[in-house]
Enzyme design. Structure first.
Site, PDB file in Angstrom:
ATOM      1  N   ARG A 131       0.907  -1.084  -0.046  1.00  0.00           N
ATOM      2  CA  ARG A 131      -0.142  -0.081  -0.055  1.00  0.00           C
ATOM      3  C   ARG A 131       0.607   1.212   0.063  1.00  0.00           C
ATOM      4  NH1 ARG A 131      -2.964  -2.891   4.926  1.00  0.00           N
ATOM      5  NH2 ARG A 131      -4.716  -3.856   3.609  1.00  0.00           N
TER       6      ARG A 131
ATOM      7  N   PHE B 216     -11.413  -3.860  -5.317  1.00  0.00           N
ATOM      8  CA  PHE B 216     -11.366  -5.063  -4.114  1.00  0.00           C
ATOM      9  C   PHE B 216     -10.809  -4.225  -3.073  1.00  0.00           C
ATOM     10  CE2 PHE B 216     -10.722  -7.166  -8.228  1.00  0.00           C
ATOM     11  CZ  PHE B 216     -11.561  -8.271  -8.045  1.00  0.00           C
TER      12      PHE B 216
ATOM     13  N   ASP C 257     -15.979  -2.418  -3.772  1.00  0.00           N
ATOM     14  CA  ASP C 257     -15.799  -3.571  -3.224  1.00  0.00           C
ATOM     15  C   ASP C 257     -17.306  -4.007  -3.016  1.00  0.00           C
ATOM     16  OD1 ASP C 257     -13.529  -4.957  -1.004  1.00  0.00           O
ATOM     17  OD2 ASP C 257     -15.911  -5.553  -0.556  1.00  0.00           O
ATOM     18  N   SER C 258     -17.497  -5.444  -3.219  1.00  0.00           N
ATOM     19  CA  SER C 258     -18.826  -6.136  -3.195  1.00  0.00           C
ATOM     20  C   SER C 258     -19.314  -5.938  -1.733  1.00  0.00           C
ATOM     21  CB  SER C 258     -18.827  -7.457  -3.807  1.00  0.00           C
ATOM     22  OG  SER C 258     -17.964  -8.177  -3.027  1.00  0.00           O
TER      23      SER C 258
ATOM     24  N   ASP D 188      -6.446  -5.990  -6.419  1.00  0.00           N
ATOM     25  CA  ASP D 188      -6.158  -6.951  -5.321  1.00  0.00           C
ATOM     26  C   ASP D 188      -7.398  -7.909  -5.015  1.00  0.00           C
ATOM     27  OD1 ASP D 188      -4.762  -7.891  -3.177  1.00  0.00           O
ATOM     28  OD2 ASP D 188      -5.430  -6.476  -1.771  1.00  0.00           O
TER      29      ASP D 188
ATOM     30  N   CYS E 211      -3.238 -13.445  -4.563  1.00  0.00           N
ATOM     31  CA  CYS E 211      -2.688 -14.130  -3.257  1.00  0.00           C
ATOM     32  C   CYS E 211      -2.951 -15.537  -3.268  1.00  0.00           C
ATOM     33  CB  CYS E 211      -3.661 -13.258  -2.157  1.00  0.00           C
ATOM     34  SG  CYS E 211      -5.262 -13.628  -2.341  1.00  0.00           S
TER      35      CYS E 211
HETATM   36  N1  SAH Z   1      -7.152  -4.357  -0.831  1.00  0.00           N
HETATM   37  C1  SAH Z   1      -7.648  -4.715   0.253  1.00  0.00           C
HETATM   38  C2  SAH Z   1      -7.764  -6.324   0.718  1.00  0.00           C
HETATM   39  C3  SAH Z   1      -8.767  -6.695  -0.384  1.00  0.00           C
HETATM   40  S1  SAH Z   1      -9.148  -8.441  -0.041  1.00  0.00           S
HETATM   41  C4  SAH Z   1      -6.865  -4.123   1.545  1.00  0.00           C
HETATM   42  O1  SAH Z   1      -5.897  -3.402   1.075  1.00  0.00           O
HETATM   43  O2  SAH Z   1      -7.279  -4.221   2.540  1.00  0.00           O
HETATM   44  C5  SAH Z   1     -10.443  -8.680  -1.178  1.00  0.00           C
HETATM   45  C6  SAH Z   1     -11.668  -7.925  -1.245  1.00  0.00           C
HETATM   46  O3  SAH Z   1     -12.326  -8.258  -2.489  1.00  0.00           O
HETATM   47  C7  SAH Z   1     -12.691  -8.051  -0.119  1.00  0.00           C
HETATM   48  O4  SAH Z   1     -13.023  -6.934   0.591  1.00  0.00           O
HETATM   49  C8  SAH Z   1     -13.926  -8.766  -0.866  1.00  0.00           C
HETATM   50  O5  SAH Z   1     -15.154  -8.036  -0.015  1.00  0.00           O
HETATM   51  C9  SAH Z   1     -13.672  -8.268  -2.030  1.00  0.00           C
HETATM   52  N2  SAH Z   1     -14.448  -9.128  -3.122  1.00  0.00           N
HETATM   53  C10 SAH Z   1     -14.598 -10.206  -3.473  1.00  0.00           C
HETATM   54  N3  SAH Z   1     -15.080 -10.649  -4.568  1.00  0.00           N
HETATM   55  C11 SAH Z   1     -15.288  -9.184  -5.340  1.00  0.00           C
HETATM   56  C12 SAH Z   1     -15.934  -9.052  -6.394  1.00  0.00           C
HETATM   57  N4  SAH Z   1     -16.429  -9.925  -7.400  1.00  0.00           N
HETATM   58  N5  SAH Z   1     -16.220  -7.674  -6.745  1.00  0.00           N
HETATM   59  C13 SAH Z   1     -16.033  -6.786  -5.766  1.00  0.00           C
HETATM   60  N6  SAH Z   1     -15.312  -7.059  -4.425  1.00  0.00           N
HETATM   61  C14 SAH Z   1     -15.051  -8.434  -4.349  1.00  0.00           C
END
Ligand code: SAH
Length: 395
Positions: free
Chosen positions: A211, A227, A249-250, A299, A339
Site C-alpha cells: 500500500r 477490491f 468492493d462487493s 487486489d 494471493c
Molecule cells: N485491498 C484490500 C484487501 C482486499 S481483500 C486491502 O488493502 O485491505 C479482497 C476484497 O475483495 C474483499 O474486501 C472482498 O469483499 C472483495 N471482493 C471479493 N469478490 C469481489 C467481487 N467480485 N467484486 C468486488 N469485490 C469483491
C-alpha cells in the site's frame, strides 16, 4: 509416544525439513495416537527422523515440528517458538506508527496451524490444526505474559479447519471481548477494525508495504482501488496526495468501514467515491462511461485455491487485468496482485502478458511486490509464499 514409520524412499522431504508429511508416505502407525498428539517419525530402518503433530483426518497426516531427537517438544518448546516469533516483529512495531501485524504465521514460524494477529491491544488467533488446538492453553498463557493484551479472540472460522475435523469458532479466549471497532495504526494511517465480523481475522495486514509503495506514485493522480476492502490502498493514496480515488468492493460492511476510515484520518471525502459492486461488472460500467485513471489497483481474493484450479483462475486473472489495463491513461500504472499460492510470479507475469496482448497494450514490469516481513517464507517451506504482485506501466 507413538512411533510412525515412513515408507522406504520417502525420506528426502523430511531431511530437507519440509514440515508436511502426506498420509501416502506413511508405512505404519505403531499404536493409536489421538488426533493432535505428538508422535515420533522413524524411517524404515528405525532411525529417528522428526517429531510432529498427528492427524488421521487430514491429507497432511503429520505436521513436523522438530528434527533433533534430543530436543523434547514440550510446553517450553512451544513457549520458546511463540517468544521468538513475537520478538522478531518488535522492530516493525518499534516507532509506534504501526500497531497491527501478524505475530505468528503458522509453519513459517514453526507453529503449524497457528496464526496470531495483533490489533493494537487485542489479539486475534486462528487455530487450524488439532495439534495447536491441544496446546492452546500454553500458547494463550505465553501470549498474555509477553504482550499483556486486553483480550484474545479466536477467529478460527477458516474452511481449512474442516480438513482436520475441527468446527468453527468465534469467541473470546482470554480477557475482554474486543469492541465493535478496534482502532489500529498502520504506517501512521488509522483503521477501524471489526475483529468479530470482519473478513479473515479482520484486516489484510499482508498488504502493508505494498500500500505504501503504490501510494508513493499517487501524488496528483486519479486512482481506482478495486477490491478495496476497508481502504488500505485508498487511504494511503489519498494521504499521499491523490486528487481523486474511486474504491470498489462487493461487501457493504467493507465500504461502510472504508467511509468511516476516511473520516477517522481527516481525509477529504470530496475526493473519494465509494462503489459497492462486483468489480468485474463495475469495470465494464466505468469503461462504458469513458472513465480513465492514472493508477488502477487490482487486489482480488484468492482465485486459485489449489493447483488444479490454476487454469480457470489464470483466465479470471487475465480478464480482470485486461479490463484494468483498458481503464488506464497511457503511461498509467497497474498495481496488480495475486494471493493464490498455487500461482507463482512467473505464471502471473505470463497472465499479464496475455492480458496486455488482448488489451492491445504494451506493459513494462517496473516493480515486484511480495509479502511483508511479518509473513516470512521459511526456506524449507516454499508453500508459505502466497502473495505476489506486479507494478506495471501500461502504454
Ligand atoms: N485491498 C484490500 C484487501 C482486499 S481483500 C486491502 O488493502 O485491505 C479482497 C476484497 O475483495 C474483499 O474486501 C472482498 O469483499 C472483495 N471482493 C471479493 N469478490 C469481489 C467481487 N467480485 N467484486 C468486488 N469485490 C469483491
Amino acid at each position: 509416544m507413538v512411533d510412525v514409520i515412513l515408507k522406504k524412499g520417502k525420506e528426502k522431504a523430511v531431511l530437507q525439513r519440509h514440515p508436511w508429511l502426506f498420509s501416502g508416505a506413511i508405512e505404519k502407525v505403531k499404536g493409536k495416537p489421538a488426533n493432535g498428539d505428538i508422535v515420533r517419525l522413524l524411517n524404515d530402518k528405525g532411525d529417528f527422523m522428526a517429531y510432529g503433530f498427528y492427524n488421521d483426518q487430514s491429507r497432511v497426516a503429520l505436521r513436523l515440528l522438530e528434527w533433533n531427537e534430543n530436543t523434547e517438544v514440550n510446553e517450553d518448546w512451544f513457549r520458546k517458538k511463540v517468544a521468538v516469533a513475537v520478538a522478531s516483529r518488535s522492530e516493525l512495531l518499534e516507532d509506534g506508527s504501526t500497531n497491527t501485524c501478524r505475530l505468528i504465521f503458522s509453519e513459517a514460524d514453526y507453529l503449524p496451524g497457528l496464526i496470531v494477529d495483533k490489533y493494537a491491544d487485542y489479539l486475534a488467533v486462528q487455530v487450524l490444526t488439532s495439534g495447536i488446538e491441544n496446546i492452546m492453553p500454553v500458547i494463550i498463557d505465553e501470549l498474555q505474559k509477553l504482550l499483556k493484551p486486553e483480550g484474545i479472540f479466536d477467529k478460527s472460522d477458516a474452511s481449512s479447519r474442516a480438513h482436520e475435523g475441527l468446527g468453527t469458532i468465534n469467541q473470546v479466549l482470554a480477557g475482554q471481548h474486543p469492541p465493535d471497532v478496534v482502532k489500529v495504526l498502520e504506517n501512521g494511517i488509522s483503521y477501524g477494525i471489526n475483529i468479530a465480523e470482519g473478513q479473515k481475522s479482520g484486516f489484510y495486514c499482508d498488504q502493508r508495504d505494498n500500500r505504501h509503495i503504490v501510494a508513493l506514485h499517487s501524488k496528483g493522480k486519479k486512482v481506482l482501488d478495486c477490491f478495496s476492502y476497508t481502504g488500505g490502498f485508498t487511504l494511503n493514496s489519498l494521504q499521499n496526495g491523490a486528487i481523486a480515488v474511486t474504491s470498489v468492493d462487493s461487501s457493504a460492511l467493507a465500504i461502510e468501514t472504508l467511509k468511516q476510515n476516511i473520516e477517522l484520518n481527516n481525509l477529504d471525502a470530496s475526493k473519494h467515491t465509494a462503489i459497492q459492486s462486483d468489480v468485474n461488472k463495475q469495470l465494464r460500467v466505468l469503461r462504458e462511461q469513458g472513465e480513465k485513471f492514472d493508477i488502477v489497483v487490482l487486489d482480488p481474493p484468492k482465485y486459485a485455491p489449489s493447483r488444479s484450479a490454476l487454469n480457470k483462475a489464470s483466465r479470471a486473472y487475465k480478464d480482470l487485468n485486461r479490463m484494468g489495463m483498458l481503464l488506464l491513461n497511457s503511461g498509467g500504472l497497474l498495481a496488480t496482485f495475486s494471493c493464490s499460492g498455487a500461482m507463482d510470479i512467473d505464471a502471473f507475469k505470463q497472465v499479464l502478458a496475455w492480458a496486455a496482448l488482448d488489451a492491445g497494450k504494451e506493459v513494462q514490469f517496473i516493480y515486484q511486490f511480495c509479502q511483508p516481513e511479518d509473513h516470512p517464507v521459511r526456506a524449507s517451506f516454499p508453500e508459505g509464499e502466497y502473495l505476489k504482485g506486479l507494478l506495471c506501466r501500461v502504454l
